[in-house]
Design a protein around this motif. Structure first.
Motif, PDB file in Angstrom:
ATOM      1  N   ASP A 186      11.513   1.586 -20.063  1.00 18.54           N
ATOM      2  CA  ASP A 186      10.877   0.512 -19.291  1.00 18.54           C
ATOM      3  C   ASP A 186      11.646   0.114 -18.029  1.00 18.54           C
ATOM      4  OD1 ASP A 186       8.700   0.314 -21.038  1.00 18.54           O
ATOM      5  OD2 ASP A 186       9.756  -1.103 -22.318  1.00 18.54           O
ATOM      6  N   GLU A 187      12.635   0.878 -17.641  1.00 15.20           N
ATOM      7  CA  GLU A 187      13.398   0.589 -16.435  1.00 15.20           C
ATOM      8  C   GLU A 187      13.099   1.636 -15.366  1.00 15.20           C
ATOM      9  OE1 GLU A 187      15.561  -2.012 -15.863  1.00 15.20           O
ATOM     10  OE2 GLU A 187      14.942  -2.791 -17.810  1.00 15.20           O
ATOM     11  N   VAL A 188      12.951   1.184 -14.108  1.00 14.11           N
ATOM     12  CA  VAL A 188      12.740   2.104 -12.995  1.00 14.11           C
ATOM     13  C   VAL A 188      14.057   2.817 -12.716  1.00 14.11           C
ATOM     14  CG1 VAL A 188      12.144   2.318 -10.559  1.00 14.11           C
ATOM     15  CG2 VAL A 188      10.922   0.666 -11.997  1.00 14.11           C
ATOM     16  N   VAL A 189      14.054   4.144 -12.853  1.00 12.39           N
ATOM     17  CA  VAL A 189      15.278   4.907 -12.604  1.00 12.39           C
ATOM     18  C   VAL A 189      15.192   5.736 -11.326  1.00 12.39           C
ATOM     19  CG1 VAL A 189      16.005   4.959 -15.017  1.00 12.39           C
ATOM     20  CG2 VAL A 189      14.559   6.803 -14.126  1.00 12.39           C
ATOM     21  N   ALA A 190      13.970   5.952 -10.818  1.00 14.82           N
ATOM     22  CA  ALA A 190      13.818   6.708  -9.578  1.00 14.82           C
ATOM     23  C   ALA A 190      12.486   6.370  -8.926  1.00 14.82           C
ATOM     24  CB  ALA A 190      13.893   8.206  -9.847  1.00 14.82           C
ATOM     25  N   MET A 191      12.494   6.391  -7.591  1.00 13.64           N
ATOM     26  CA  MET A 191      11.273   6.187  -6.811  1.00 13.64           C
ATOM     27  C   MET A 191      11.311   7.145  -5.631  1.00 13.64           C
ATOM     28  SD  MET A 191      10.898   2.042  -6.622  1.00 13.64           S
ATOM     29  CE  MET A 191      12.640   1.720  -6.327  1.00 13.64           C
ATOM     30  N   GLU A 192      10.193   7.783  -5.383  1.00 16.64           N
ATOM     31  CA  GLU A 192      10.086   8.694  -4.242  1.00 16.64           C
ATOM     32  C   GLU A 192       8.835   8.340  -3.456  1.00 16.64           C
ATOM     33  OE1 GLU A 192       9.381  13.414  -3.311  1.00 16.64           O
ATOM     34  OE2 GLU A 192      10.198  12.841  -5.249  1.00 16.64           O
ATOM     35  N   TYR A 193       9.005   8.114  -2.167  1.00 17.60           N
ATOM     36  CA  TYR A 193       7.882   7.782  -1.288  1.00 17.60           C
ATOM     37  C   TYR A 193       6.995   9.001  -1.109  1.00 17.60           C
ATOM     38  CZ  TYR A 193       5.343   6.292   2.883  1.00 17.60           C
ATOM     39  OH  TYR A 193       4.358   5.969   3.787  1.00 17.60           O
ATOM     40  N   ARG A 194       5.674   8.794  -1.145  1.00 20.86           N
ATOM     41  CA  ARG A 194       4.701   9.871  -0.984  1.00 20.86           C
ATOM     42  C   ARG A 194       3.858   9.605   0.267  1.00 20.86           C
ATOM     43  NH1 ARG A 194       1.668  10.065  -6.444  1.00 20.86           N
ATOM     44  NH2 ARG A 194       0.470  11.579  -5.258  1.00 20.86           N
ATOM     45  N   PRO A 195       4.325  10.074   1.430  1.00 21.66           N
ATOM     46  CA  PRO A 195       3.635   9.742   2.685  1.00 21.66           C
ATOM     47  C   PRO A 195       2.197  10.257   2.742  1.00 21.66           C
ATOM     48  CG  PRO A 195       5.330  11.399   3.072  1.00 21.66           C
ATOM     49  CD  PRO A 195       5.495  10.927   1.657  1.00 21.66           C
ATOM     50  N   ASP A 196       1.929  11.453   2.227  1.00 18.90           N
ATOM     51  CA  ASP A 196       0.570  11.989   2.280  1.00 18.90           C
ATOM     52  C   ASP A 196      -0.386  11.152   1.447  1.00 18.90           C
ATOM     53  OD1 ASP A 196       1.460  13.995   3.945  1.00 18.90           O
ATOM     54  OD2 ASP A 196       1.602  15.500   2.362  1.00 18.90           O
ATOM     55  N   ALA A 197       0.037  10.770   0.251  1.00 20.63           N
ATOM     56  CA  ALA A 197      -0.807   9.947  -0.614  1.00 20.63           C
ATOM     57  C   ALA A 197      -1.022   8.565   0.005  1.00 20.63           C
ATOM     58  CB  ALA A 197      -0.176   9.818  -1.998  1.00 20.63           C
ATOM     59  N   THR A 198       0.011   8.018   0.643  1.00 22.64           N
ATOM     60  CA  THR A 198      -0.123   6.722   1.312  1.00 22.64           C
ATOM     61  C   THR A 198      -1.156   6.818   2.418  1.00 22.64           C
ATOM     62  OG1 THR A 198       2.176   6.141   0.808  1.00 22.64           O
ATOM     63  CG2 THR A 198       1.122   4.941   2.619  1.00 22.64           C
ATOM     64  N   ARG A 199      -1.053   7.837   3.243  1.00 23.22           N
ATOM     65  CA  ARG A 199      -1.988   8.029   4.351  1.00 23.22           C
ATOM     66  C   ARG A 199      -3.420   8.206   3.826  1.00 23.22           C
ATOM     67  NH1 ARG A 199      -0.275  12.566   6.210  1.00 23.22           N
ATOM     68  NH2 ARG A 199      -1.881  13.724   5.121  1.00 23.22           N
ATOM     69  N   ASP A 200      -3.578   9.023   2.778  1.00 23.37           N
ATOM     70  CA  ASP A 200      -4.911   9.262   2.221  1.00 23.37           C
ATOM     71  C   ASP A 200      -5.536   7.973   1.702  1.00 23.37           C
ATOM     72  OD1 ASP A 200      -4.551  11.930   2.837  1.00 23.37           O
ATOM     73  OD2 ASP A 200      -4.193  12.560   0.761  1.00 23.37           O
ATOM     74  N   GLY A 206       0.778  -1.229   0.000  1.00 23.44           N
ATOM     75  CA  GLY A 206       0.000   0.000   0.000  1.00 23.44           C
ATOM     76  C   GLY A 206       0.807   1.275   0.000  1.00 23.44           C
ATOM     77  N   GLY A 207       2.122   1.187   0.085  1.00 21.19           N
ATOM     78  CA  GLY A 207       2.951   2.389   0.025  1.00 21.19           C
ATOM     79  C   GLY A 207       2.812   3.045  -1.345  1.00 21.19           C
ATOM     80  N   VAL A 208       2.651   4.365  -1.362  1.00 22.65           N
ATOM     81  CA  VAL A 208       2.484   5.095  -2.619  1.00 22.65           C
ATOM     82  C   VAL A 208       3.794   5.783  -2.978  1.00 22.65           C
ATOM     83  CG1 VAL A 208       1.171   6.889  -3.828  1.00 22.65           C
ATOM     84  CG2 VAL A 208       0.026   5.437  -2.141  1.00 22.65           C
ATOM     85  N   LEU A 209       4.160   5.683  -4.246  1.00 22.65           N
ATOM     86  CA  LEU A 209       5.420   6.224  -4.748  1.00 22.65           C
ATOM     87  C   LEU A 209       5.186   7.036  -6.014  1.00 22.65           C
ATOM     88  CD1 LEU A 209       7.227   2.773  -4.785  1.00 22.65           C
ATOM     89  CD2 LEU A 209       7.679   4.553  -3.109  1.00 22.65           C
ATOM     90  N   SER A 210       6.119   7.926  -6.298  1.00 22.65           N
ATOM     91  CA  SER A 210       6.269   8.460  -7.646  1.00 22.65           C
ATOM     92  C   SER A 210       7.375   7.625  -8.272  1.00 22.65           C
ATOM     93  CB  SER A 210       6.689   9.935  -7.613  1.00 22.65           C
ATOM     94  OG  SER A 210       5.618  10.731  -7.209  1.00 22.65           O
ATOM     95  N   VAL A 211       7.064   7.001  -9.400  1.00 24.31           N
ATOM     96  CA  VAL A 211       8.004   6.088 -10.050  1.00 24.31           C
ATOM     97  C   VAL A 211       8.349   6.651 -11.422  1.00 24.31           C
ATOM     98  CG1 VAL A 211       8.392   3.744 -10.884  1.00 24.31           C
ATOM     99  CG2 VAL A 211       6.984   4.120  -8.845  1.00 24.31           C
ATOM    100  N   THR A 212       9.646   6.841 -11.673  1.00 20.45           N
ATOM    101  CA  THR A 212      10.096   7.345 -12.969  1.00 20.45           C
ATOM    102  C   THR A 212      10.716   6.199 -13.757  1.00 20.45           C
ATOM    103  OG1 THR A 212      10.508   9.513 -12.000  1.00 20.45           O
ATOM    104  CG2 THR A 212      11.552   9.052 -14.127  1.00 20.45           C
ATOM    105  N   LEU A 213      10.221   6.043 -14.999  1.00 20.27           N
ATOM    106  CA  LEU A 213      10.721   5.004 -15.896  1.00 20.27           C
ATOM    107  C   LEU A 213      11.411   5.634 -17.094  1.00 20.27           C
ATOM    108  CD1 LEU A 213       7.583   2.683 -16.190  1.00 20.27           C
ATOM    109  CD2 LEU A 213       9.525   2.375 -14.695  1.00 20.27           C
ATOM    110  N   GLU A 214      12.479   5.009 -17.514  1.00 20.63           N
ATOM    111  CA  GLU A 214      13.146   5.345 -18.770  1.00 20.63           C
ATOM    112  C   GLU A 214      13.439   4.031 -19.474  1.00 20.63           C
ATOM    113  OE1 GLU A 214      16.620   7.726 -18.068  1.00 20.63           O
ATOM    114  OE2 GLU A 214      15.473   9.363 -17.199  1.00 20.63           O
TER     115      GLU A 214
END
Length: 92
Positions: free
Chosen positions: A57-71, A47-55
């Protein structure tokens, strides 16, 4: 597939693989698998929500989004509460 998407950790398989569902306009469009230890630590649960950046088709970055996870967790809890109330009403 390139771009930045909302990703939701669906599950951790065998403690090793994080399965992330990518969304666009609140619809699941793709699934990506990453080593669980690559996930930001607070997102290493379902259930953890992330911003996931692909280049390419490969994951190059992930950032945890605590507010979106909580919501999302609050929304899911509210839905379960409403369902349980409806079931309780039927039992009477």
């Amino acid at each position: 597939m390139d771009g930045t998407y909302t990703g939701v950790v669906d599950r951790i398989e065998d403690g090793e693989i994080g399965v992330i569902l990518l969304e666009e306009d609140e619809e699941v469009i793709e699934q990506v698998d990453v080593p669980a230890d690559r996930l930001p630590e607070p997102a290493q649960t379902d259930g953890g929500v992330l911003s996931v950046t692909l280049e390419n088709d490969e994951v190059v970055a992930m950032e945890y989004r605590p507010d979106a996870t909580r919501d999302r967790r609050e929304s899911a809890r509210e839905k379960l509460n409403r369902l349980s109330e409806k079931l309780s009403d039927r039992e009477e």
